[in-house]
Each structure stands twice: as C-alpha cells, then as structure tokens.
Design a protein around this motif. Structure first.
Motif, PDB file in Angstrom:
ATOM      1  N   ASN A  14      64.878  39.469 -29.742  1.00 38.71           N
ATOM      2  CA  ASN A  14      64.568  38.054 -29.541  1.00 38.71           C
ATOM      3  C   ASN A  14      63.199  37.826 -30.175  1.00 38.71           C
ATOM      4  O   ASN A  14      62.645  38.730 -30.799  1.00 38.71           O
ATOM      5  N   THR A  15      62.659  36.640 -30.032  1.00 39.47           N
ATOM      6  CA  THR A  15      61.395  36.331 -30.698  1.00 39.47           C
ATOM      7  C   THR A  15      60.284  37.295 -30.282  1.00 39.47           C
ATOM      8  O   THR A  15      59.517  37.786 -31.127  1.00 39.47           O
ATOM      9  N   ASP A  16      60.195  37.587 -28.996  1.00 39.17           N
ATOM     10  CA  ASP A  16      59.140  38.466 -28.513  1.00 39.17           C
ATOM     11  C   ASP A  16      59.335  39.903 -29.017  1.00 39.17           C
ATOM     12  O   ASP A  16      58.374  40.579 -29.398  1.00 39.17           O
ATOM     13  N   ILE A  17      60.579  40.357 -29.016  1.00 41.17           N
ATOM     14  CA  ILE A  17      60.866  41.699 -29.523  1.00 41.17           C
ATOM     15  C   ILE A  17      60.562  41.770 -31.013  1.00 41.17           C
ATOM     16  O   ILE A  17      59.953  42.742 -31.495  1.00 41.17           O
ATOM     17  N   LEU A  18      60.983  40.750 -31.773  1.00 39.85           N
ATOM     18  CA  LEU A  18      60.714  40.734 -33.211  1.00 39.85           C
ATOM     19  C   LEU A  18      59.217  40.780 -33.496  1.00 39.85           C
ATOM     20  O   LEU A  18      58.766  41.500 -34.389  1.00 39.85           O
ATOM     21  N   GLY A  19      58.456  40.014 -32.733  1.00 38.10           N
ATOM     22  CA  GLY A  19      57.008  40.058 -32.901  1.00 38.10           C
ATOM     23  C   GLY A  19      56.444  41.435 -32.601  1.00 38.10           C
ATOM     24  O   GLY A  19      55.536  41.915 -33.291  1.00 38.10           O
ATOM     25  N   SER A  20      56.997  42.086 -31.598  1.00 42.04           N
ATOM     26  CA  SER A  20      56.555  43.438 -31.250  1.00 42.04           C
ATOM     27  C   SER A  20      56.895  44.428 -32.358  1.00 42.04           C
ATOM     28  O   SER A  20      56.094  45.323 -32.681  1.00 42.04           O
ATOM     29  N   LEU A  21      58.082  44.282 -32.953  1.00 45.08           N
ATOM     30  CA  LEU A  21      58.473  45.161 -34.054  1.00 45.08           C
ATOM     31  C   LEU A  21      57.591  44.924 -35.282  1.00 45.08           C
ATOM     32  O   LEU A  21      57.191  45.876 -35.969  1.00 45.08           O
ATOM     33  N   GLU A  22      57.306  43.659 -35.550  1.00 43.72           N
ATOM     34  CA  GLU A  22      56.432  43.341 -36.687  1.00 43.72           C
ATOM     35  C   GLU A  22      55.038  43.906 -36.470  1.00 43.72           C
ATOM     36  O   GLU A  22      54.417  44.446 -37.408  1.00 43.72           O
ATOM     37  N   TYR A  23      54.535  43.781 -35.255  1.00 44.79           N
ATOM     38  CA  TYR A  23      53.221  44.379 -34.957  1.00 44.79           C
ATOM     39  C   TYR A  23      53.258  45.886 -35.174  1.00 44.79           C
ATOM     40  O   TYR A  23      52.367  46.459 -35.807  1.00 44.79           O
TER      41      TYR A  23
ATOM     42  N   ASN B   7      78.709  48.044 -31.919  1.00 45.21           N
ATOM     43  CA  ASN B   7      78.577  46.777 -32.636  1.00 45.21           C
ATOM     44  C   ASN B   7      77.303  46.041 -32.250  1.00 45.21           C
ATOM     45  O   ASN B   7      76.681  45.370 -33.090  1.00 45.21           O
ATOM     46  N   ASN B   8      76.904  46.166 -30.996  1.00 42.58           N
ATOM     47  CA  ASN B   8      75.667  45.518 -30.558  1.00 42.58           C
ATOM     48  C   ASN B   8      74.457  46.092 -31.290  1.00 42.58           C
ATOM     49  O   ASN B   8      73.544  45.357 -31.678  1.00 42.58           O
ATOM     50  N   VAL B   9      74.447  47.408 -31.494  1.00 50.45           N
ATOM     51  CA  VAL B   9      73.358  48.025 -32.251  1.00 50.45           C
ATOM     52  C   VAL B   9      73.374  47.533 -33.695  1.00 50.45           C
ATOM     53  O   VAL B   9      72.336  47.128 -34.244  1.00 50.45           O
ATOM     54  N   ARG B  10      74.549  47.559 -34.303  1.00 50.50           N
ATOM     55  CA  ARG B  10      74.650  47.160 -35.715  1.00 50.50           C
ATOM     56  C   ARG B  10      74.278  45.686 -35.922  1.00 50.50           C
ATOM     57  O   ARG B  10      73.543  45.349 -36.872  1.00 50.50           O
ATOM     58  N   LEU B  11      74.764  44.822 -35.047  1.00 48.57           N
ATOM     59  CA  LEU B  11      74.467  43.397 -35.184  1.00 48.57           C
ATOM     60  C   LEU B  11      72.996  43.103 -34.905  1.00 48.57           C
ATOM     61  O   LEU B  11      72.405  42.211 -35.523  1.00 48.57           O
ATOM     62  N   THR B  12      72.409  43.865 -33.981  1.00 44.83           N
ATOM     63  CA  THR B  12      70.972  43.702 -33.718  1.00 44.83           C
ATOM     64  C   THR B  12      70.166  44.048 -34.961  1.00 44.83           C
ATOM     65  O   THR B  12      69.221  43.334 -35.332  1.00 44.83           O
ATOM     66  N   ILE B  13      70.535  45.135 -35.631  1.00 47.61           N
ATOM     67  CA  ILE B  13      69.851  45.514 -36.874  1.00 47.61           C
ATOM     68  C   ILE B  13      70.008  44.412 -37.922  1.00 47.61           C
ATOM     69  O   ILE B  13      69.038  44.030 -38.601  1.00 47.61           O
ATOM     70  N   ASP B  14      71.225  43.892 -38.059  1.00 46.24           N
ATOM     71  CA  ASP B  14      71.452  42.805 -39.024  1.00 46.24           C
ATOM     72  C   ASP B  14      70.559  41.609 -38.725  1.00 46.24           C
ATOM     73  O   ASP B  14      69.957  41.014 -39.638  1.00 46.24           O
TER      74      ASP B  14
ATOM     75  N   LYS C 259      66.111  37.712 -39.399  1.00 44.50           N
ATOM     76  CA  LYS C 259      65.121  36.871 -38.716  1.00 44.50           C
ATOM     77  C   LYS C 259      63.678  37.235 -39.042  1.00 44.50           C
ATOM     78  O   LYS C 259      62.778  36.440 -38.763  1.00 44.50           O
ATOM     79  N   SER C 260      63.444  38.420 -39.607  1.00 45.21           N
ATOM     80  CA  SER C 260      62.068  38.835 -39.903  1.00 45.21           C
ATOM     81  C   SER C 260      61.903  39.109 -41.395  1.00 45.21           C
ATOM     82  O   SER C 260      62.291  40.168 -41.888  1.00 45.21           O
ATOM     83  N   GLN C 261      61.320  38.142 -42.082  1.00 44.63           N
ATOM     84  CA  GLN C 261      61.027  38.320 -43.507  1.00 44.63           C
ATOM     85  C   GLN C 261      60.067  39.486 -43.713  1.00 44.63           C
ATOM     86  O   GLN C 261      60.197  40.253 -44.669  1.00 44.63           O
ATOM     87  N   ILE C 262      59.141  39.640 -42.780  1.00 46.98           N
ATOM     88  CA  ILE C 262      58.156  40.717 -42.868  1.00 46.98           C
ATOM     89  C   ILE C 262      58.845  42.074 -42.873  1.00 46.98           C
ATOM     90  O   ILE C 262      58.594  42.920 -43.742  1.00 46.98           O
ATOM     91  N   LEU C 263      59.725  42.296 -41.902  1.00 48.53           N
ATOM     92  CA  LEU C 263      60.369  43.605 -41.781  1.00 48.53           C
ATOM     93  C   LEU C 263      61.376  43.838 -42.900  1.00 48.53           C
ATOM     94  O   LEU C 263      61.511  44.961 -43.397  1.00 48.53           O
ATOM     95  N   MET C 264      62.076  42.786 -43.314  1.00 46.65           N
ATOM     96  CA  MET C 264      63.039  42.936 -44.405  1.00 46.65           C
ATOM     97  C   MET C 264      62.335  43.344 -45.695  1.00 46.65           C
ATOM     98  O   MET C 264      62.797  44.236 -46.423  1.00 46.65           O
ATOM     99  N   GLU C 265      61.205  42.719 -45.978  1.00 48.77           N
ATOM    100  CA  GLU C 265      60.457  43.060 -47.187  1.00 48.77           C
ATOM    101  C   GLU C 265      59.893  44.472 -47.105  1.00 48.77           C
ATOM    102  O   GLU C 265      59.896  45.214 -48.103  1.00 48.77           O
ATOM    103  N   MET C 266      59.417  44.866 -45.934  1.00 48.18           N
ATOM    104  CA  MET C 266      58.898  46.224 -45.784  1.00 48.18           C
ATOM    105  C   MET C 266      60.005  47.252 -46.000  1.00 48.18           C
ATOM    106  O   MET C 266      59.784  48.293 -46.638  1.00 48.18           O
TER     107      MET C 266
END
Length: 209
Positions: A89-98, A167-174, A179-186
């Motif tokens: 979710n948004t908070d998790i994505l921010g945590s991953l980006e950090y 499927n939940n793991v795979r879809l979460t990765i997708d 949702k994260s341009q930062i992580l996709m580019e990295m």
C-alpha cells in the motif's frame, strides 16, 4: 558468530543476486539448525550511529514466520515490513523506497507463506471491521486463482489457498513495479531486484517463485 555489522562499503559491494543467495543460505542454516548466532551487544554498538541493511522483506504478520529468524539474519542486516497478507500500500511502498533508494538495500523480497490466515479469509470473503478493507488488497489474487484451480473457491480447498498465496506474491510484485517509478527504475538499472517466495510452515523452507 556474527560480530560485525554491515558497513556502507560492504553494502555498496553487494549485488542483488549476492544478497538473494545470502538470504537463501541463511534459510538453509535455519532449516538445518546450524544458525550463525550473533554478538548482539557488538552489533547494537556498531549500528547505533547508522544502518546499511542489504535487503528489505515484505512479509505477513504471522507469528510463525519470524523473518530474521527463518533467514538467519542479525541486527542491522535487513529491513522488514509486515502486514497481514504481505501486500503493498502507500505506506509500504514508501518504506520500500526508503529502504532501497535512501538506505541502499539491494533486494526486495516479497515473502508469502503457506496456509496464510489473511489469504484464507480473503478466499472466504470475510467481512469484519477494518479487516474487510484490508482483505480487498488480496482479492485480485483470489479472483485470479478462481480461474486457475478446480474445485471450491474457498479456504476448504487447499490447492486454491496455495495458488492464491503464490498469486498474491506475484501480483504484489507487479503492483510494486507499477506504483513505484523509483523502484522500477532502480530495478531496470540493475541496482535492485524485486523477487518473491513462499515460506513453508511444515519444512521451514523458502521456495522462490
């Protein structure tokens, strides 16, 4: 026994693949009962002024899957983000980006697990307080599995639950990539890898997807 924390220089020399192999080797040690152990006092002292974890693991809150334990990691080694059903979710994505873009981690591991209670609840369409909205995040995996597995599309069907966990793991990765341009580019630049696995409650093994 581990008595030296990860430094910036050590972290910088790591690759996504080397970090993944390190976590899988740690899981092998856990399964064999031959864990490294750690000098926690030394590691606390060394990490007080900063941290340079090699990976971030997005896992479920399940008490039977203590992430650092099952991967045999010590203080300062990994970030862990936990939410029932290991979705983003948004908070998790921010945590991953950090973790990756700011703190330098090389790997994102989305870790599902066998017989996940949140996944089972989503399979059964449970509605209860804030749990209802939480389970909405897992429903795309439920719907996908319903088209792939024969039999009842509920938690009484073990094959259906297992497929939904995967499927939940795979879809979460997708969705992390979407949702994260930062992580996709990295990831595109080879700075990080985003991978998924499922932990077996019966064997203690992490199987990569």
């Amino acid at each position: 026994m581990k008595n030296t924390a990860i430094t910036k220089n050590i972290q910088s020399a790591l690759t996504p693949n080397s970090v993944l192999q390190d976590l899988l080797e740690g899981n092998k040690r856990f399964m064999s009962g031959n864990t490294e152990g750690a000098d926690n006092a030394a590691l606390i002292s060394q990490t007080t002024g900063g941290q340079f974890p090699k990976a971030v693991v997005l896992s479920c809150i399940d008490s039977r899957v203590p992430v650092e334990t099952v991967l045999d990691q010590a203080i300062g080694d990994i970030f862990v983000a936990r939410v029932a059903g290991n979705f983003e979710n948004t908070d998790i994505l921010g945590s991953l980006e950090y973790s990756c873009n700011v703190a330098g981690s090389k790997l994102i591991l989305v870790l599902g697990h066998e017989s996940c209670g949140a996944v089972k609840a989503a399979c059964d369409g449970v509605e209860l307080g804030n749990i209802t909205a939480m389970l909405d995040n897992i429903m795309p995996a439920v719907r996908k599995s319903a088209n792939e597995v024969d039999g009842e599309a509920n938690s009484s069907n073990k094959e259906f639950v297992a497929k939904t966990v995967e499927n939940n793991v795979r879809l979460t990765i997708d969705r992390i990539r979407q949702k994260s341009q930062i992580l996709m580019e990295m990831e595109d630049n080879g700075e990080i890898a985003i991978v998924g696995g499922v932990y077996s409650l019966n064997t203690g093994k992490v199987e990569m997807l």
